[in-house]
Each structure stands twice: as structure tokens, then as C-alpha cells.
Design an enzyme around this catalytic site. Structure first.
Site, PDB file in Angstrom:
ATOM      1  N   LYS A 118      -7.327  -5.824  -2.827  1.00 23.05           N
ATOM      2  CA  LYS A 118      -8.195  -5.152  -1.857  1.00 23.05           C
ATOM      3  C   LYS A 118      -8.701  -3.833  -2.429  1.00 23.05           C
ATOM      4  CE  LYS A 118      -5.460  -4.723   1.634  1.00 23.05           C
ATOM      5  NZ  LYS A 118      -5.043  -4.369   3.001  1.00 23.05           N
ATOM      6  N   LYS A 130       0.849  -1.182   0.000  1.00 18.53           N
ATOM      7  CA  LYS A 130       0.000   0.000   0.000  1.00 18.53           C
ATOM      8  C   LYS A 130       0.885   1.231   0.000  1.00 18.53           C
ATOM      9  CE  LYS A 130      -2.333  -0.709   3.768  1.00 18.53           C
ATOM     10  NZ  LYS A 130      -3.180  -0.555   4.987  1.00 18.53           N
TER      11      LYS A 130
END
Length: 255
Positions: free
Chosen positions: A87, A29
Site C-alpha cells: 500500500k 504499519k
């Protein structure tokens, strides 16, 4: 319970490799772009190359808007770059119908390319602060879109935590709804070692952490430390053993 650790760079991923035996999923991320901020495709690729082949890599697609085509392309990009867990933060979806539309596009785009990929519909424990879908709607959104897991994180990283917005009994309901739908349940949001007892007891499948394994406990300025990953995992395992022993005792007493 699986341990998901979120490095924000290739260098941090190499620190995760030093603690590979203690973690289950390496998550890519970019905190500068939000709680589920997307990193660059080449960073995903480099991290995939850096971590052991038996450790799956997950990648966030971002705190996504209600733009199904845009999000589907981004999700496919993450899969092409080497992520097997995809995700999607349903940040811009204000209704379950919008969220289902986005996630159906993601599921089709990703699984047409890689059928064994694992798609995670992610919502926010503090949804009331940003106006997105209710946390307890996530399991049904994930089920109806064909996703594999439902996840909760926190959108606003201001020191508040998962349980500040969704108390343990509501998290337990979230996990139960996910399991009833045949999904895995993932929880994150400034999770601390002290939360592991509750997370274990309610049956959480995946716990996501960053700050708890960074120096100084700071997800933004701290760097992931292998010894903190090992210590966090040791506590996870301890709680798992205690929970199993308690369950066994209760079963024996009932019989």
C-alpha cells in the site's frame, strides 16, 4: 467484504493470530509515522512469520512523497520482507500525473520481483487538508498505473472519520469507479461497527480497521483485542447476510 486489521508490532500481530479465523489480511504499519506510516523491514518479516501462511500480509510504504524512485525502492523492500499487499499513501502527489508516475514505478518494482503481489494506490478522504490528489481521482490513477486496488484512508488522525470528509454517497461513487476500472475498492479511516451497513451496501471489497478493534477504541494507546476482532467480524457477516437477503427479495419481486 474482506477485513484488514493493522497491528503495529509483532506482539499485536500475535494477538491477531488468536483471532485469525475472523480476519482476512494482516496489515503492517507504524502509526507514529503517519496514517500509512511504514514499519521496519524486520517487523514485516517477523509478522509474516508469526501469522498463518494462508493469511496474506500487507505493508504500508508510508505517507509517500512525490519521489518515484524512492517510493519504488521502499515498495520493493516491503515485498522482499514478506508482504504480498503493498500500500502506497500518495501523500505528496498533488496531481494525478504525479500519482500515476509514482504508482507505475511501484508496480514495476514490486511485480518484477513478485508477479502475484497486490499493489494498492491509497489516497486520503481528507485530501483537501493536505493538498494531495482528489479522492475520486484514485480509481483512475490505480487503473492507469496498473495497480490492483484503490483505497481511501484519512491522513489526519484527529478524531474525524472517513464519512466526515467523504460522505457515503461519494464513497459509493468511489467504489463504483473502482469496480468499473476492474479494481478492488478499499475503505478505512476510523471505521466503526456502525458504518458496516453502509460499507456493505455500497459494495466495499476491503475494510481496514485498527481503532475499532483496540481496547478503548484508541488506535495509538490501545492494543488490538481478539474478542473485538471477532465481534467486528460477526457484525460484518450479519450485514452481509441481511444485504444478500434484501437483494434476493428485490430480485424475486422484480421477476
Amino acid at each position: 467484504m474482506l477485513l484488514l486489521i493493522s497491528p503495529d508490532s509483532v506482539e499485536e500481530a500475535r494477538d491477531c493470530v488468536k483471532a485469525a479465523e475472523h480476519l482476512d489480511i494482516v496489515d503492517v504499519k507504524r502509526p507514529e509515522e503517519g496514517s500509512l506510516g511504514a514499519n521496519f523491514p524486520w517487523v514485516i518479516r517477523e509478522i509474516r512469520d508469526a501469522v498463518p501462511a494462508d493469511k496474506p500480509v500487507s505493508a504500508t510504504v508510508g505517507d509517500a512523497p512525490y519521489k518515484p524512485g524512492t517510493v519504488a525502492q521502499a515498495a520493493l523492500g516491503a515485498a522482499v520482507s514478506g508482504a504480498t499487499y503493498i500500500k502506497v499513501g500518495l501523500y505528496g502527489c498533488t496531481t494525478p500525473e504525479q500519482a500515476i508516475e509514482v504508482m507505475r514505478g511501484v508496480v514495476r518494482a514490486v511485480k518484477d520481483y513478485r508477479p502475484d503481489a497486490f499493489v494498492v494506490a491509497s489516497g486520503y478522504a481528507d485530501a483537501h487538508r493536505i493538498g494531495c490528489v482528489n479522492p475520486l481521482a484514485l480509481p483512475d490513477i490505480a487503473r492507469r498505473s496498473g495497480s490492483d486496488a484503490a483505497m481511501l484512508d484519512t491522513a489526519v488522525k484527529d478524531g474525524t472519520r472517513l464519512f466526515d470528509h467523504v460522505p457515503p454517497d461519494v464513497c459509493a461513487e468511489f467504489v463504483a469507479l473502482a469496480h468499473e476500472a476492474g479494481l478492488l475498492a478499499a475503505l478505512a479511516g476510523s471505521v466503526k461497527v456502525a458504518d458496516l451497513g453502509v460499507l456493505t451496501r455500497i459494495g466495499t471489497d476491503i475494510v481496514g480497521v485498527r481503532g475499532a478493534v483496540c481496547e478503548g477504541g484508541d488506535r495509538r494507546t490501545g492494543r488490538i483485542q481478539p474478542h473485538l476482532v471477532a465481534a467486528f467480524r460477526a457484525e460484518m457477516d450479519r450485514h452481509a447476510r441481511e444485504h444478500a437477503a434484501t437483494a434476493a427479495t428485490a430480485a424475486a419481486t422484480a421477476n
